[in-house]
Scaffold this motif. Structure first.
Motif, PDB file in Angstrom:
ATOM      1  N   SER A  87       0.860  -1.184   0.000  1.00  0.00           N
ATOM      2  CA  SER A  87       0.000   0.000   0.000  1.00  0.00           C
ATOM      3  C   SER A  87       0.896   1.233   0.000  1.00  0.00           C
ATOM      4  O   SER A  87       2.061   1.185   0.406  1.00  0.00           O
ATOM      5  CB  SER A  87      -0.923   0.021   1.219  1.00  0.00           C
ATOM      6  N   LEU A  88       0.331   2.327  -0.432  1.00  0.00           N
ATOM      7  CA  LEU A  88       1.057   3.587  -0.446  1.00  0.00           C
ATOM      8  C   LEU A  88       1.478   3.990   0.962  1.00  0.00           C
ATOM      9  O   LEU A  88       2.609   4.422   1.190  1.00  0.00           O
ATOM     10  CB  LEU A  88       0.185   4.674  -1.081  1.00  0.00           C
ATOM     11  N   ALA A  89       0.592   3.826   1.926  1.00  0.00           N
ATOM     12  CA  ALA A  89       0.881   4.232   3.307  1.00  0.00           C
ATOM     13  C   ALA A  89       2.088   3.487   3.871  1.00  0.00           C
ATOM     14  O   ALA A  89       2.988   4.098   4.454  1.00  0.00           O
ATOM     15  CB  ALA A  89      -0.344   3.997   4.187  1.00  0.00           C
ATOM     16  N   GLU A  93       5.940   4.973   4.784  1.00  0.00           N
ATOM     17  CA  GLU A  93       6.502   4.800   6.130  1.00  0.00           C
ATOM     18  C   GLU A  93       7.810   4.024   6.086  1.00  0.00           C
ATOM     19  O   GLU A  93       8.762   4.368   6.794  1.00  0.00           O
ATOM     20  CB  GLU A  93       5.501   4.114   7.058  1.00  0.00           C
ATOM     21  N   ALA A  94       7.889   2.988   5.261  1.00  0.00           N
ATOM     22  CA  ALA A  94       9.115   2.200   5.160  1.00  0.00           C
ATOM     23  C   ALA A  94      10.285   3.064   4.693  1.00  0.00           C
ATOM     24  O   ALA A  94      11.385   2.991   5.253  1.00  0.00           O
ATOM     25  CB  ALA A  94       8.911   1.021   4.212  1.00  0.00           C
ATOM     26  N   ILE A  95      10.054   3.898   3.703  1.00  0.00           N
ATOM     27  CA  ILE A  95      11.114   4.769   3.190  1.00  0.00           C
ATOM     28  C   ILE A  95      11.508   5.807   4.238  1.00  0.00           C
ATOM     29  O   ILE A  95      12.696   6.066   4.459  1.00  0.00           O
ATOM     30  CB  ILE A  95      10.682   5.435   1.859  1.00  0.00           C
ATOM     31  N   LYS A  96      10.518   6.387   4.900  1.00  0.00           N
ATOM     32  CA  LYS A  96      10.807   7.375   5.953  1.00  0.00           C
ATOM     33  C   LYS A  96      11.641   6.770   7.083  1.00  0.00           C
ATOM     34  O   LYS A  96      12.470   7.450   7.678  1.00  0.00           O
ATOM     35  CB  LYS A  96       9.509   7.922   6.547  1.00  0.00           C
ATOM     36  N   TYR A 102      10.992  -0.703  -1.622  1.00  0.00           N
ATOM     37  CA  TYR A 102       9.799  -1.406  -1.154  1.00  0.00           C
ATOM     38  C   TYR A 102       9.264  -2.202  -2.329  1.00  0.00           C
ATOM     39  O   TYR A 102       8.983  -1.634  -3.377  1.00  0.00           O
ATOM     40  CB  TYR A 102       8.805  -0.328  -0.715  1.00  0.00           C
ATOM     41  N   LEU A 103       9.185  -3.517  -2.178  1.00  0.00           N
ATOM     42  CA  LEU A 103       8.754  -4.376  -3.280  1.00  0.00           C
ATOM     43  C   LEU A 103       7.572  -5.240  -2.859  1.00  0.00           C
ATOM     44  O   LEU A 103       7.556  -5.778  -1.748  1.00  0.00           O
ATOM     45  CB  LEU A 103       9.889  -5.314  -3.712  1.00  0.00           C
ATOM     46  N   GLU A 140      -6.390   2.016   0.737  1.00  0.00           N
ATOM     47  CA  GLU A 140      -5.342   2.849   1.342  1.00  0.00           C
ATOM     48  C   GLU A 140      -5.661   3.148   2.805  1.00  0.00           C
ATOM     49  O   GLU A 140      -4.782   3.093   3.662  1.00  0.00           O
ATOM     50  CB  GLU A 140      -5.179   4.158   0.564  1.00  0.00           C
ATOM     51  N   ARG A 141      -6.911   3.474   3.107  1.00  0.00           N
ATOM     52  CA  ARG A 141      -7.307   3.767   4.488  1.00  0.00           C
ATOM     53  C   ARG A 141      -7.153   2.543   5.377  1.00  0.00           C
ATOM     54  O   ARG A 141      -6.693   2.640   6.510  1.00  0.00           O
ATOM     55  CB  ARG A 141      -8.759   4.275   4.529  1.00  0.00           C
ATOM     56  N   ILE A 142      -7.511   1.385   4.859  1.00  0.00           N
ATOM     57  CA  ILE A 142      -7.344   0.150   5.627  1.00  0.00           C
ATOM     58  C   ILE A 142      -5.873  -0.049   5.978  1.00  0.00           C
ATOM     59  O   ILE A 142      -5.527  -0.350   7.123  1.00  0.00           O
ATOM     60  CB  ILE A 142      -7.905  -1.066   4.842  1.00  0.00           C
TER      61      ILE A 142
END
Length: 177
Positions: A87-89, A93-96, A102-103, A140-142
């Motif tokens: 997911s985008l979220a 977060e992973a990059i931050k 992220y794959l 995305e919200r989920i």
């Protein structure tokens, strides 16, 4: 671990971890497998690896915590997050938190190794016009809520105001495999 080509795999799926380990060993990496967050501090006792592959959804806790722990311990470590729940979220977060890439699963060794080599973003990536559907917004919200609830499905369902089984069905229905 030999610092030249050392890799740590944080993955709770033993079969997948074993296959990934063998594949990277054939490429000359010295590989250590860590089954989850609880075992991670012990895995980091000796020399720190140069690379790490972290599963986002661990049986206990979130791979995002593992990314933070690894990055805090060794900021130069190249960390790739793998997930079946993209997911985008969670990507943001992973990059931050310190991941370099992220794959979505399934990702093969070639893709993971290429991700280790990507030092910077690509400003030439094609921009696409994608209509945002209600289903995409819900998805995305989920995932935002799952991250906030540290992947606790019952807690995420409570925060979303839905039954836990309904949330579990939605996650299984859209799962990236």
């Amino acid at each position: 671990m030999d610092s030249a080509r050392s890799l740590l795999i944080v993955e709770d799926d033993a079969a997948f971890a074993r296959a990934l380990r063998r594949s990277f060993q054939r490429r000359g990496y010295e590989v250590e497998v860590c089954e989850g967050l609880e075992a991670l501090p012990d895995a980091l006792e000796g020399a720190l690896p140069d690379y790490a592959v972290v599963d986002l959804k661990l049986s206990v806790g979130s791979g995002l915590k593992a990314v933070k722990m690894l990055h805090d311990r060794a900021p130069e470590m190249r960390i790739v997050v793998l997930t079946g729940y993209a997911s985008l979220a969670t990507a943001v977060e992973a990059i931050k938190l310190g991941a370099c890439h992220y794959l979505a699963k399934p990702a093969n060794t070639d893709e993971i190794e290429a991700a280790f080599g990507k030092m910077e973003g690509d400003a030439d990536v094609a921009l696409t016009r994608r209509k945002t559907s209600l289903k995409t917004l819900e998805w995305e919200r989920i995932h935002e809520t799952l991250v906030e609830a540290e992947f606790n499905i019952s807690e995420a369902a409570r925060r979303l105001g839905m039954h836990r089984r309904t949330l579990a069905r939605k996650l299984e229905k859209r799962r990236v495999s």
